[in-house]
Design an enzyme around this catalytic site. Structure first.
Site, PDB file in Angstrom:
ATOM      1  N   ASP A   1       0.841  -1.201   0.000  1.00  0.00           N
ATOM      2  CA  ASP A   1       0.000   0.000   0.000  1.00  0.00           C
ATOM      3  C   ASP A   1       0.875   1.250   0.000  1.00  0.00           C
ATOM      4  O   ASP A   1       1.984   1.239   0.540  1.00  0.00           O
ATOM      5  CB  ASP A   1      -0.900  -0.032   1.251  1.00  0.00           C
ATOM      6  CG  ASP A   1      -2.072   0.928   1.137  1.00  0.00           C
ATOM      7  OD1 ASP A   1      -2.284   1.513   0.052  1.00  0.00           O
ATOM      8  OD2 ASP A   1      -2.786   1.099   2.146  1.00  0.00           O
TER       9      ASP A   1
ATOM     10  N   ASN B   1       1.358   3.360  -2.946  1.00  0.00           N
ATOM     11  CA  ASN B   1       1.897   3.792  -4.252  1.00  0.00           C
ATOM     12  C   ASN B   1       1.399   5.187  -4.615  1.00  0.00           C
ATOM     13  O   ASN B   1       2.162   6.038  -5.095  1.00  0.00           O
ATOM     14  CB  ASN B   1       1.452   2.830  -5.363  1.00  0.00           C
ATOM     15  CG  ASN B   1       2.059   1.448  -5.226  1.00  0.00           C
ATOM     16  OD1 ASN B   1       2.974   1.254  -4.442  1.00  0.00           O
ATOM     17  ND2 ASN B   1       1.540   0.498  -5.980  1.00  0.00           N
ATOM     18  N   GLY B   2       0.099   5.394  -4.402  1.00  0.00           N
ATOM     19  CA  GLY B   2      -0.510   6.673  -4.763  1.00  0.00           C
ATOM     20  C   GLY B   2       0.092   7.824  -3.955  1.00  0.00           C
ATOM     21  O   GLY B   2       0.435   8.877  -4.515  1.00  0.00           O
ATOM     22  N   ARG B   3       0.243   7.609  -2.641  1.00  0.00           N
ATOM     23  CA  ARG B   3       0.795   8.668  -1.789  1.00  0.00           C
ATOM     24  C   ARG B   3       2.262   8.935  -2.120  1.00  0.00           C
ATOM     25  O   ARG B   3       2.722  10.071  -2.097  1.00  0.00           O
ATOM     26  CB  ARG B   3       0.628   8.289  -0.302  1.00  0.00           C
ATOM     27  CG  ARG B   3      -0.734   8.666   0.244  1.00  0.00           C
ATOM     28  CD  ARG B   3      -1.049   7.937   1.507  1.00  0.00           C
ATOM     29  NE  ARG B   3      -1.366   6.540   1.232  1.00  0.00           N
ATOM     30  CZ  ARG B   3      -1.446   5.601   2.165  1.00  0.00           C
ATOM     31  NH1 ARG B   3      -1.177   5.903   3.421  1.00  0.00           N
ATOM     32  NH2 ARG B   3      -1.770   4.370   1.851  1.00  0.00           N
ATOM     33  N   TRP B   4       2.989   7.887  -2.455  1.00  0.00           N
ATOM     34  CA  TRP B   4       4.403   8.060  -2.838  1.00  0.00           C
ATOM     35  C   TRP B   4       4.493   9.013  -4.033  1.00  0.00           C
ATOM     36  O   TRP B   4       5.325   9.926  -4.058  1.00  0.00           O
ATOM     37  CB  TRP B   4       4.997   6.690  -3.184  1.00  0.00           C
ATOM     38  CG  TRP B   4       6.449   6.712  -3.528  1.00  0.00           C
ATOM     39  CD1 TRP B   4       7.494   6.504  -2.679  1.00  0.00           C
ATOM     40  CD2 TRP B   4       7.031   6.958  -4.825  1.00  0.00           C
ATOM     41  NE1 TRP B   4       8.689   6.603  -3.349  1.00  0.00           N
ATOM     42  CE2 TRP B   4       8.432   6.889  -4.668  1.00  0.00           C
ATOM     43  CE3 TRP B   4       6.500   7.224  -6.092  1.00  0.00           C
ATOM     44  CZ2 TRP B   4       9.316   7.059  -5.734  1.00  0.00           C
ATOM     45  CZ3 TRP B   4       7.381   7.414  -7.149  1.00  0.00           C
ATOM     46  CH2 TRP B   4       8.761   7.336  -6.961  1.00  0.00           C
TER      47      TRP B   4
ATOM     48  N   ASN C   1     -10.536  -3.238  -6.174  1.00  0.00           N
ATOM     49  CA  ASN C   1      -9.733  -2.327  -7.009  1.00  0.00           C
ATOM     50  C   ASN C   1     -10.357  -2.034  -8.379  1.00  0.00           C
ATOM     51  O   ASN C   1     -10.011  -1.044  -9.025  1.00  0.00           O
ATOM     52  CB  ASN C   1      -8.304  -2.861  -7.213  1.00  0.00           C
ATOM     53  CG  ASN C   1      -7.412  -2.706  -6.002  1.00  0.00           C
ATOM     54  OD1 ASN C   1      -6.464  -3.459  -5.807  1.00  0.00           O
ATOM     55  ND2 ASN C   1      -7.694  -1.725  -5.156  1.00  0.00           N
TER      56      ASN C   1
ATOM     57  N   SER D   1      -8.302  -5.304   4.991  1.00  0.00           N
ATOM     58  CA  SER D   1      -8.845  -5.093   3.652  1.00  0.00           C
ATOM     59  C   SER D   1      -9.151  -6.383   2.884  1.00  0.00           C
ATOM     60  O   SER D   1      -8.761  -6.538   1.730  1.00  0.00           O
ATOM     61  CB  SER D   1      -7.886  -4.219   2.822  1.00  0.00           C
ATOM     62  OG  SER D   1      -7.710  -2.969   3.443  1.00  0.00           O
TER      63      SER D   1
ATOM     64  N   GLU E   1       1.049 -13.364  12.604  1.00  0.00           N
ATOM     65  CA  GLU E   1       1.487 -12.127  13.253  1.00  0.00           C
ATOM     66  C   GLU E   1       1.358 -11.010  12.231  1.00  0.00           C
ATOM     67  O   GLU E   1       1.595 -11.222  11.034  1.00  0.00           O
ATOM     68  CB  GLU E   1       2.950 -12.250  13.695  1.00  0.00           C
ATOM     69  CG  GLU E   1       3.180 -13.267  14.781  1.00  0.00           C
ATOM     70  CD  GLU E   1       2.499 -12.900  16.085  1.00  0.00           C
ATOM     71  OE1 GLU E   1       2.344 -11.685  16.358  1.00  0.00           O
ATOM     72  OE2 GLU E   1       2.114 -13.827  16.814  1.00  0.00           O
TER      73      GLU E   1
HETATM   74  C1  FPP Z   1      -1.771   0.254  -3.266  1.00  0.00           C
HETATM   75  O1  FPP Z   1      -1.335   1.549  -3.537  1.00  0.00           O
HETATM   76  C2  FPP Z   1      -1.359  -0.742  -4.233  1.00  0.00           C
HETATM   77  C3  FPP Z   1      -2.173  -1.326  -5.179  1.00  0.00           C
HETATM   78  C4  FPP Z   1      -3.545  -0.922  -5.472  1.00  0.00           C
HETATM   79  C5  FPP Z   1      -1.778  -2.475  -5.948  1.00  0.00           C
HETATM   80  C6  FPP Z   1      -0.322  -2.831  -5.899  1.00  0.00           C
HETATM   81  C7  FPP Z   1       0.151  -2.915  -7.267  1.00  0.00           C
HETATM   82  C8  FPP Z   1       1.436  -2.874  -7.637  1.00  0.00           C
HETATM   83  C9  FPP Z   1       2.549  -2.822  -6.685  1.00  0.00           C
HETATM   84  C10 FPP Z   1       1.801  -2.876  -9.085  1.00  0.00           C
HETATM   85  C11 FPP Z   1       1.314  -4.045  -9.879  1.00  0.00           C
HETATM   86  C12 FPP Z   1       1.601  -5.360  -9.262  1.00  0.00           C
HETATM   87  C13 FPP Z   1       2.399  -6.315  -9.768  1.00  0.00           C
HETATM   88  C14 FPP Z   1       2.517  -7.636  -9.081  1.00  0.00           C
HETATM   89  C15 FPP Z   1       3.162  -6.138 -10.987  1.00  0.00           C
HETATM   90  P1  FPP Z   1      -2.455   2.682  -3.541  1.00  0.00           P
HETATM   91  O2  FPP Z   1      -2.651   3.111  -4.944  1.00  0.00           O
HETATM   92  O3  FPP Z   1      -3.687   2.214  -2.839  1.00  0.00           O
HETATM   93  O4  FPP Z   1      -1.726   3.782  -2.686  1.00  0.00           O
HETATM   94  P2  FPP Z   1      -2.439   4.952  -1.868  1.00  0.00           P
HETATM   95  O5  FPP Z   1      -3.203   4.287  -0.749  1.00  0.00           O
HETATM   96  O6  FPP Z   1      -1.283   5.745  -1.368  1.00  0.00           O
HETATM   97  O7  FPP Z   1      -3.312   5.703  -2.827  1.00  0.00           O
END
Ligand code: FPP
Length: 250
Positions: free
Chosen positions: A17, A19-22, A65, A193, A204
């Protein structure tokens, strides 16, 4: 297992979790966060293996998602296909077995095709397994398992009166997999989730504030060290754990 014996959890599962905030923190589009997230998937796959983990399950795409903006969903599917195509040779060379859990038959045809090829090409490897949870949700998994179990009872393959967790759980997507020992969630959120709800009954949990694209081998090692400071009692007392004969006698 005593908390005093340092061990590597055989099965680690991660809710990736943040990616979006990063991306947002850097003024970049969300997709850049997912792109970096894919890099972390690659590094973590081998970091876990180097640390002695035998199975790594990654929550890559949940059933929920699909509700994200269509463009983001499309990009995630494209990234997944690109990643799998790119990694196939590495998985074969490095003897990584790939498996999936989830309703993968609902994924785009291109993704299904490369999944099928990769799973078939790596199915004989036994040392280390990467499990991608794709179009996965625990509640849906239970419904799918209940349907399959009911069909098995109706056809006489299972006996209703013999129903138990041991028999029913074989119908989960994870039917032949070990349960996770350690579940990690990145990005500071402290939710499950809909991820491995049944299987993580005795796992754990480690919650780290690190955003997924920034997650490193050192962060994984720290989560494993945290796991080792815990005492997993599986419903028993500390005294029973110290003297297994007493527990067995109950
Ligand atoms: C959460 O970040 C992550 C996901 C919705 C999915 C994870 C997907 C990847 C790492 C890329 C594709 C996967 C593979 C196996 C190639 P978020 O977008 O919810 O972050 P945020 O909560 O900060 O918005």
């Amino acid at each position: 297992m005593s908390a005093h014996t340092a061990t590597v959890p055989p099965h680690v599962a991660i809710i990736m979790d943040g990616n979006g905030r990063w991306a947002k923190n850097r003024g970049l589009p969300r997709i850049e966060g997912h792109r970096r997230g894919v890099e972390t998937v690659r590094t973590t796959t081998f970091a876990a293996r180097d640390l002695g983990v035998r199975m790594l399950t990654l929550y890559a795409f949940s059933i929920e998602n699909w509700k994200r903006p269509q463009e983001e969903v499309g990009t995630l599917m494209g990234l997944l296909e690109y990643y799998l195509k790119k990694e196939l040779a590495t998985f074969v060379r490095e003897r990584v077995r790939l498996r999936t859990i989830g309703r993968t038959h609902e994924l785009p045809a291109g993704v299904q095709e490369v999944l099928h090829t990769t799973i078939a090409a790596t199915k004989h490897f036994t040392d280390y397994t990467l499990v991608l949870a794709l179009n996965y949700g625990s509640r849906t998994e239970v419904v799918d398992a209940a349907r399959a179990y009911a069909a098995a009872v109706a056809s006489g393959r299972e006996k209703f009166n013999d129903s138990s967790w041991a028999t029913f759980s074989r119908y989960l997507y994870t039917g032949d997999m070990p349960e996770p020992d350690l579940v990690i969630r990145t990005s500071g959120e402290t939710r499950i989730s809909n991820f491995l709800l049944m299987q993580a009954a005795y796992a754990e949990f480690v919650f780290t504030p690190v955003l997924w694209p920034d997650f490193t081998k050192a962060d994984l090692a720290a989560a494993i060290a945290d796991y080792n400071r815990r005492e997993r009692r599986f419903g028993l007392t500390s005294e029973q754990l110290a003297s297994p004969a007493k527990a067995a006698a109950k």
